[in-house]
Design a protein around this motif. Sequence first.
Motif, mmCIF file in Angstrom:
data_model
loop_
_atom_site.group_PDB
_atom_site.id
_atom_site.type_symbol
_atom_site.label_atom_id
_atom_site.label_comp_id
_atom_site.label_asym_id
_atom_site.label_seq_id
_atom_site.Cartn_x
_atom_site.Cartn_y
_atom_site.Cartn_z
ATOM 1 N N TYR A 101 0.863 -1.182 0.000
ATOM 2 C CA TYR A 101 0.000 0.000 0.000
ATOM 3 C C TYR A 101 0.896 1.226 0.000
ATOM 4 N N ARG A 103 -8.714 5.488 2.591
ATOM 5 C CA ARG A 103 -8.215 4.108 2.705
ATOM 6 C C ARG A 103 -6.943 3.919 1.892
ATOM 7 N N HIS A 126 -1.457 -7.370 -19.611
ATOM 8 C CA HIS A 126 -0.802 -8.494 -20.275
ATOM 9 C C HIS A 126 -0.015 -8.017 -21.495
ATOM 10 N N PRO A 131 -5.954 1.090 -8.632
ATOM 11 C CA PRO A 131 -6.935 0.276 -9.329
ATOM 12 C C PRO A 131 -8.131 1.044 -9.867
ATOM 13 N N ASN A 132 -8.402 2.218 -9.381
ATOM 14 C CA ASN A 132 -9.637 2.841 -9.844
ATOM 15 C C ASN A 132 -9.535 4.339 -10.091
ATOM 16 N N ASP A 167 -6.180 -14.952 -14.841
ATOM 17 C CA ASP A 167 -6.967 -13.736 -15.048
ATOM 18 C C ASP A 167 -8.448 -14.066 -15.213
ATOM 19 N N ARG A 199 -10.223 -11.009 -11.559
ATOM 20 C CA ARG A 199 -8.950 -11.089 -12.285
ATOM 21 C C ARG A 199 -7.864 -11.785 -11.480
ATOM 22 N N HIS A 249 -5.836 -15.578 -10.480
ATOM 23 C CA HIS A 249 -5.254 -16.688 -11.228
ATOM 24 C C HIS A 249 -5.566 -18.017 -10.542
ATOM 25 N N LYS A 279 -2.359 -14.857 1.104
ATOM 26 C CA LYS A 279 -1.501 -13.722 1.465
ATOM 27 C C LYS A 279 -2.302 -12.453 1.699
ATOM 28 N N ARG A 307 -15.643 -1.298 8.658
ATOM 29 C CA ARG A 307 -14.937 -0.266 7.894
ATOM 30 C C ARG A 307 -15.836 0.432 6.881
ATOM 31 N N ILE A 308 -17.038 -0.026 6.769
ATOM 32 C CA ILE A 308 -17.941 0.581 5.788
ATOM 33 C C ILE A 308 -18.189 2.040 6.146
ATOM 34 N N GLU A 350 -22.131 0.653 -0.048
ATOM 35 C CA GLU A 350 -20.893 0.737 -0.820
ATOM 36 C C GLU A 350 -20.518 -0.670 -1.286
ATOM 37 N N PRO A 361 -13.041 -3.072 -8.305
ATOM 38 C CA PRO A 361 -11.593 -3.092 -8.126
ATOM 39 C C PRO A 361 -11.109 -2.575 -6.774
ATOM 40 N N ASN A 362 -11.913 -1.844 -6.037
ATOM 41 C CA ASN A 362 -11.337 -1.279 -4.815
ATOM 42 C C ASN A 362 -12.294 -1.269 -3.629
ATOM 43 N N ILE A 409 -13.732 -2.818 -0.096
ATOM 44 C CA ILE A 409 -12.918 -3.178 1.073
ATOM 45 C C ILE A 409 -12.667 -4.670 1.198
ATOM 46 N N ASN A 460 -8.796 -6.844 -0.913
ATOM 47 C CA ASN A 460 -7.482 -7.283 -0.440
ATOM 48 C C ASN A 460 -7.557 -8.082 0.860
#
Lengths: 750, 750
Positions: free
Chosen positions: A380, A389, A467, A564-565, B455, B465, B467, B541, B553-554, B559, B564-565, B567, B570
């Motif tokens: 991060y 965040r 890619h 990412p956004n 992906d 996305r 693997h 990980k 955390r909202i 939301e 892509p982002n 909460i 990750n």
Amino acid sequence: MVGTITEHGFNKEQIEFFGSKFLIGNGFLGYRGTLEEYTKHELVACTLSGLYDQNGTKWREPVNAPNPFFIVAQYNGEDMSVLKRKPAAHMQSIDMQGAVHSRQTTFDNGFCIASRRFVSMADKHVMAAEYTVFCEHGGDISLNIKIDSDIWDLNGPHLENVSLNHKGGVFVYCANTIELKEKIVVAQKAVSAHAEVFETGSGFVIQKAMSSGETLTANIYAAVYKSSDEDIENCESAAIASVNASARLGFEKLLAANAARWQQIWDDVLVTIDGDKEAELALRYSTYLLLVSTPFHTSHVAIPARGLSGQVYKGAMFWDTEIYMLPFYCCCLPKTARNLVLYRINTLEGARRKAKEYGYRGAFYAWESQETGDEYCTEYNLNDIFTGRPIRTYFRDKQVHISADVVYGIWEYYKMTGDDEILLEGGAETIFECVRFLYSYSYFKCDKDRFEILDVTGADEYHERIHNDAFTNVMTKKALEAAARVIEILETKYPEKLANIIEKIDYVKDKKAIDDFKNKLYIPSPQKETGVIEQYDGYFKTEDTTPRELKKRIIKKDEYLGSPNGIAVNTQVIKQADVVLVTALFDKDYTLDQKLANFNYYEPRTEHGSSLSTCIYALAAVKCDLLDYAYKYFMRAAHTDLSGDYKLYAGDLYIGGTHPAANGGSWMVAILGFGGLRAYEREVSFEPKLPERWKSLAFRMYCQNQKFEVKIAHGSIILNSFACNTKEITFVIYGKKHKMQPGAAQTIKY
Amino acid sequence: MVGTITEHGFNKEQIEFFGSKFLIGNGFLGYRGTLEEYTKHELVACTLSGLYDQNGTKWREPVNAPNPFFIVAQYNGEDMSVLKRKPAAHMQSIDMQGAVHSRQTTFDNGFCIASRRFVSMADKHVMAAEYTVFCEHGGDISLNIKIDSDIWDLNGPHLENVSLNHKGGVFVYCANTIELKEKIVVAQKAVSAHAEVFETGSGFVIQKAMSSGETLTANIYAAVYKSSDEDIENCESAAIASVNASARLGFEKLLAANAARWQQIWDDVLVTIDGDKEAELALRYSTYLLLVSTPFHTSHVAIPARGLSGQVYKGAMFWDTEIYMLPFYCCCLPKTARNLVLYRINTLEGARRKAKEYGYRGAFYAWESQETGDEYCTEYNLNDIFTGRPIRTYFRDKQVHISADVVYGIWEYYKMTGDDEILLEGGAETIFECVRFLYSYSYFKCDKDRFEILDVTGADEYHERIHNDAFTNVMTKKALEAAARVIEILETKYPEKLANIIEKIDYVKDKKAIDDFKNKLYIPSPQKETGVIEQYDGYFKTEDTTPRELKKRIIKKDEYLGSPNGIAVNTQVIKQADVVLVTALFDKDYTLDQKLANFNYYEPRTEHGSSLSTCIYALAAVKCDLLDYAYKYFMRAAHTDLSGDYKLYAGDLYIGGTHPAANGGSWMVAILGFGGLRAYEREVSFEPKLPERWKSLAFRMYCQNQKFEVKIAHGSIILNSFACNTKEITFVIYGKKHKMQPGAAQTIKY
């Protein structure tokens, strides 16, 4: 004369910028261009090269030493500080010849300050300053001098067990770093020929009742030592001995020694542009900024992304070194270039650890590399400005091109120097481990009978996890070709040593597989109709817009545009050159039409949101014969740190400082672009295309350990081979070969 | 009696929920559970199956017909509407036996409304309603009846060239869709035995001065036709003829015909749970909701993700069909299952187009499939609630598992039915094209000598996305195995036809390559120490937290938590079953310990943010012998549409409606889970594990076109082979084989 950079007038809002602009340093430490009365609030920093510290879970970054140049003058009991009283006149400058910082300030009460300082290039531990005050009307003067140990840190503090002692007229600051317990010593001695110097518990005081027109000068002699310096046993006594020796020699002699060493360096690196003094000064300043952050003394560190101007970007080394800076060193300072290459060899273990961490083989070089080569980029890196965040970025995880860049750097160094030893001293091993990593990262697409490189981030960082990024795939191909060539060379010259290396790293099986990888790696190529190379798979399908249009969508200042956004992610707007970096570096692989097509396509879509961008577009423009454009962008790149036209924030992350990549990139435009210099394995070539206003471009260069003077004019090149040279070198001017014997001089028409 | 679902009382906030809960329909159209006086503001909808329209660049979605059941009663000049006057008593119900919606409302002024309505399962075009008012105190009554053409659309309007005519006592609404110019006709006739029916320009009016205690009944007969219906030439005259015929027959006879057809269906699908009437009712209701949205009449559409309860999710068909619904149909309504399978075969061209669009070969089935099989999911599906900007999601691009799911569906259908014809009529071709796509999507990792699938987005949509998603890779493996088995079967039974198929789609070369793909495809397997399967590369990980912790955390309600982002991205928090979906579907591939390990690991990390989740956890829990947990989650899944315990918004996107996947999933838990039914190619097996409180679980089923009655109790199964059966079927009860001759009955202890 190399030149002087001067700014008149005082503006509080420029304190941060001037701190970088007027940086001095000697590669061992950098000292920001702040004024004597400044503190950490004005971002005073004495940034040490190669010593990093991590405090808890905060970011690991270089250690800033306490400031031995702190002085506040009092005049009739009032602080004479530009922060407290607006000066009537003010000037700050750098004399690049000897890297001396000067300052002159006049207040409306007739009180003047004039100072000079430098960090010695002759003795890396030595710092010296001269501070003169002048009273037009007379009065009581007091100079308060101390080692200011209230340090500006981004992620500090980094020093503990702090002590300050004074022994025999010397103040000695001692502390150790938190993580590695490295000792830091800063010693300081104040001297004045005009008044007595008193010592208090915390520093020196010089007091004098001045008559009208009287002048008072004080000198500070300082020394910085750290226990990790290989040449020192007892830092403390060494530091004390150093300042005492300096004081004995005096300011002028120290300055002369420093100037002499700088003269040697300038002798190798000075570029002269007849007909365009503005360009010449900017280019020399760019060179100057590289030099103050150059690790002349060690191969255990390279040049951080913000030089030695502070702790930004963790003081880490990036791929900028190989792509943007190394060409300058290979050409002008090959011994230092060797240090930079050795830095990567010395940190191979860190790169191996990183590859292993991610489940790959070989060496995965760090995006943010410090002294060990381990990856110090965090997952991060910045915060979402809308939610506060942290944003998960993939700089650390996905910029696999760095391993290819490292190979490229070693290979370019080798081509220019013919330094076989570097290959045998770890260079070949490093190259093999890098291509092994790239192989282990890649995938084979059966349906298309080709290897692909997936899920990467290229040079354009706004688009992550893409890619077949053009830059990444091409760099990988070049690395594979270099690896194959290195094997050929070593097979011919040192077959046994090659066998040892291959055995040592168990490379036999990989050799064949990696050769297959080289032959079948997919390279995004110019599209038939347009000649444009798609930056990555699917790039053309994203929204086609321009940076100007895109930025109309910005809701909050400093919002991050990338993955990412960010708003650039699903568009064709890119941060910096990616495809164009390819066509600029490997211009011989593309036709003029193709280069033009890509330049014309990508330029309007490029934000130039990185200082790595404009210089590359300038270089590419030369290769496209767009000299007006090239000149314009060259000037913009060369003026980056003069104009301060750069981003101070990415998201909420402070990223100010000097820009060595732009500095090195400017040199690339001048010498590799306008000069048209190119290195081959056994020769160099020139294909000059000087800007119209340049009458000539003159510089010195090394090739295969031979030194030359080059002066390029429109239609002719004058080459001088130094008499001390030992062998013939072939120069190819627009395809025609010219052999230069030692001591020879030729004027070649082109 | 199948059962009745009833709610008492009126609450404005439940209008939206009840509209879904009290849905009626016949697979040709769905009619939401709204009241007669409601308009589009209360989300009245008459949603047509299989007719889609796109207005400009807005989302393509099913067409809603105008509402022929609109009635407002006036009592002494005042509207008797629950929206205007709070009722003293109110009841709404569904009698599932014949899918009849009832409503009773009493106002404090003594005015009562009672109504019944249904959409005929006997004639798909026919709708009929009965509307009775009662005045305790007498007074002037007026019933205003019309076709309400002010339609609720999410992305409309979809109808143009609207006309409303009345001919011989019938109102006829005509219009055509915008995109395909399909004609829609809605005819309406109002009849009353108690009063005269007047026609105004816009509808019918029935007026009467009522005495105390008097009752007035009106009937509405309606018909909906569209020009795309294969059996109709002139929609308008057909619609008029239909309502006239209905009116002649009268409400009760229409109702009887409808009930008779429903009786036939319930005869095949009714599940009886002795000892747990609550579970039985919920399960029957789940089945009911599936049935009202089931395309009995066509193989050109399947069951949309929100059934026929509206236009949410574009009325599109998802992989839910194959994984969550098809098992029910294969077992209970194999002819309809055939329609669902044929739907995928019929839309193969759309899937081929999608594969081609993305540069792949074969068939890439759509995430949101409509009547053509083309992908109608957009790239931007929801908006960032902080910036208002559209979010780029990868549902459409990366859920490659859908092609594997389609193969799985065909194969499961084939195993249960032995329907060779489906393979020859396009099933085999579809399977081959799906695995060809998956092959062309995959990559070979030389370093590890294995194929990987990169992906992708798996079942858990929060993590895009990624693997080697466990679910995707396993489903692909299963598809590859099915494809191989289909080749074996056809080679044996129909070698020439197989050769024709292979030649037609040029599959010779792929056959070998895809076999290699099958053998070398990487399958994420249980980790040695823990037994846990990593959901995707690197999942372990990410931050390990729970949905409860995460949701602290909202910042803003609704939301979006996913890519892509969001909460969750990750973190290890997942939206729905992914690995556990694997261990639930393919439980025989894992040991009990492994299943338990994965269940215990993933369950606390699962948000169950999708109605596709709880039923799978219930099913997995049965396989883990966690019957209490299984029962709890079964009840939660079966009650999804009864309780309204589901998300109405994802980001700012409305996603309310019925949940066929949860409905079908509940059936899976009961029959495949507690009942332990499993289909093999030539036999079925039972390994029952009934919840303690269940005395028995009884249902009917088809296998290889033979019909059986099954009653499972603790320790015994009673099997009845229907006398009309034609062949012996082998049932395997906990590993022991039992052959069932036609007409035989057996009680088998286990």
